[in-house]
Design a protein around this motif. Structure first.
Motif, PDB file in Angstrom:
ATOM      1  N   PHE A  46       1.933  13.620  -3.026  1.00 13.51           N
ATOM      2  CA  PHE A  46       2.457  13.829  -1.675  1.00 13.51           C
ATOM      3  C   PHE A  46       3.921  13.446  -1.656  1.00 13.51           C
ATOM      4  CE2 PHE A  46      -2.034  12.965  -1.332  1.00 13.51           C
ATOM      5  CZ  PHE A  46      -2.474  13.981  -0.498  1.00 13.51           C
ATOM      6  N   LYS A  81      -5.573  14.104  -9.145  1.00 12.94           N
ATOM      7  CA  LYS A  81      -5.121  13.695  -7.808  1.00 12.94           C
ATOM      8  C   LYS A  81      -3.850  14.444  -7.444  1.00 12.94           C
ATOM      9  CE  LYS A  81      -6.899   9.053  -7.258  1.00 12.94           C
ATOM     10  NZ  LYS A  81      -6.524   7.665  -7.003  1.00 12.94           N
ATOM     11  N   LEU A  96       4.711  10.020  -3.506  1.00 13.06           N
ATOM     12  CA  LEU A  96       3.473   9.291  -3.791  1.00 13.06           C
ATOM     13  C   LEU A  96       2.673  10.092  -4.804  1.00 13.06           C
ATOM     14  CD1 LEU A  96       1.379   7.059  -3.243  1.00 13.06           C
ATOM     15  CD2 LEU A  96       0.532   8.455  -1.365  1.00 13.06           C
ATOM     16  N   ASP A  97       2.467   9.494  -5.983  1.00 12.99           N
ATOM     17  CA  ASP A  97       1.758  10.206  -7.035  1.00 12.99           C
ATOM     18  C   ASP A  97       1.126   9.211  -7.997  1.00 12.99           C
ATOM     19  OD1 ASP A  97       0.839  12.214  -8.713  1.00 12.99           O
ATOM     20  OD2 ASP A  97       2.749  12.452  -9.742  1.00 12.99           O
ATOM     21  N   GLU A 124       2.507  18.644  -0.125  1.00 11.93           N
ATOM     22  CA  GLU A 124       1.423  18.271  -1.028  1.00 11.93           C
ATOM     23  C   GLU A 124       1.499  19.162  -2.253  1.00 11.93           C
ATOM     24  OE1 GLU A 124      -3.423  17.669  -1.065  1.00 11.93           O
ATOM     25  OE2 GLU A 124      -2.409  18.174   0.808  1.00 11.93           O
ATOM     26  N   ASP A 127       0.830  -1.199   0.000  1.00  9.95           N
ATOM     27  CA  ASP A 127       0.000   0.000   0.000  1.00  9.95           C
ATOM     28  C   ASP A 127       0.871   1.259   0.000  1.00  9.95           C
ATOM     29  OD1 ASP A 127      -2.181   1.716   0.187  1.00  9.95           O
ATOM     30  OD2 ASP A 127      -2.204   1.635   2.374  1.00  9.95           O
ATOM     31  N   LYS A 144       0.106   4.396   0.567  1.00 14.70           N
ATOM     32  CA  LYS A 144      -0.160   5.299   1.699  1.00 14.70           C
ATOM     33  C   LYS A 144       0.590   4.836   2.946  1.00 14.70           C
ATOM     34  CE  LYS A 144      -3.851   7.899   0.306  1.00 14.70           C
ATOM     35  NZ  LYS A 144      -3.793   9.302   0.218  1.00 14.70           N
ATOM     36  N   ARG A 145       0.657   3.537   3.152  1.00 15.41           N
ATOM     37  CA  ARG A 145       1.398   3.013   4.296  1.00 15.41           C
ATOM     38  C   ARG A 145       2.881   3.324   4.145  1.00 15.41           C
ATOM     39  NH1 ARG A 145       4.769  -0.623   5.699  1.00 15.41           N
ATOM     40  NH2 ARG A 145       4.848  -1.528   3.638  1.00 15.41           N
ATOM     41  N   LYS A 146       3.395   3.201   2.915  1.00 18.22           N
ATOM     42  CA  LYS A 146       4.803   3.517   2.673  1.00 18.22           C
ATOM     43  C   LYS A 146       5.071   5.007   2.922  1.00 18.22           C
ATOM     44  CE  LYS A 146       5.707  -0.123  -0.682  1.00 18.22           C
ATOM     45  NZ  LYS A 146       6.121  -0.410  -2.059  1.00 18.22           N
ATOM     46  N   LEU A 147       4.127   5.857   2.543  1.00 19.23           N
ATOM     47  CA  LEU A 147       4.272   7.288   2.793  1.00 19.23           C
ATOM     48  C   LEU A 147       4.306   7.572   4.292  1.00 19.23           C
ATOM     49  CD1 LEU A 147       4.302  10.201   1.575  1.00 19.23           C
ATOM     50  CD2 LEU A 147       1.824  10.162   1.851  1.00 19.23           C
ATOM     51  N   ASP A 148       3.397   6.967   5.032  1.00 19.99           N
ATOM     52  CA  ASP A 148       3.376   7.156   6.485  1.00 19.99           C
ATOM     53  C   ASP A 148       4.657   6.635   7.138  1.00 19.99           C
ATOM     54  OD1 ASP A 148       0.883   8.327   6.324  1.00 19.99           O
ATOM     55  OD2 ASP A 148      -0.207   6.465   6.757  1.00 19.99           O
TER      56      ASP A 148
END
Length: 131
Positions: A54, A51, A43-44, A63, A26, A28-32
């Motif tokens: 980030f 969209k 993240l894009d 962002e 995921d 988003k998990r990697k970004l967090d």
């Protein structure tokens, strides 16, 4: 009856394995995780202009909003507006950090002009005055 129970257990195991793989990959998990560790992560969804993207860098979340326009040959992302959610986290950042971010953004959107929101904009404009 035992066959159906085994089938249900097997389906449950496959489903749980699927969910685990989805969790691991995921974005988003990697970004967090990058935010917490203070690492860089971009993240894009390059194919979806609507969209936002980030960027995590040194524990700060940036962002960016993309705007589609025309170039000589085609429609491309021609303008990008970048901001940080919490400007207080920018302590210790230098112009080189923002130049690094610009290079990373331009790798995906070479036709784009990047605009920064204050206080980053003021820092970058000071550089232009000094040149």
């Amino acid at each position: 009856m035992a066959f159906f129970i085994r089938l249900i257990v097997l389906a449950l195991i496959i489903y749980l394995f699927y969910r685990l793989i989805r969790y691991i990959v995921d974005p988003k998990r990697k970004l967090d995780a990058a935010l917490e560790a203070g690492n860089y992560y971009f993240l894009d969804d390059v194919k979806n202009v609507q969209k936002n993207f980030f960027i995590a860098l040194r524990g700060v979340m940036f962002e960016g909003e993309k705007y589609l326009g025309t170039t000589e040959q085609s429609f491309e992302v021609v303008s990008i507006f970048v901001w940080v959610a919490d400007p207080d986290q920018l302590q210790g950042f230098t112009k080189e950090d923002f130049h690094f971010l610009e290079k990373e953004i331009l790798m995906n959107y070479p036709e784009a002009h990047i605009s920064w929101k204050n206080p980053i904009e003021r820092l970058m404009k000071q550089e232009e005055k000094n040149i």
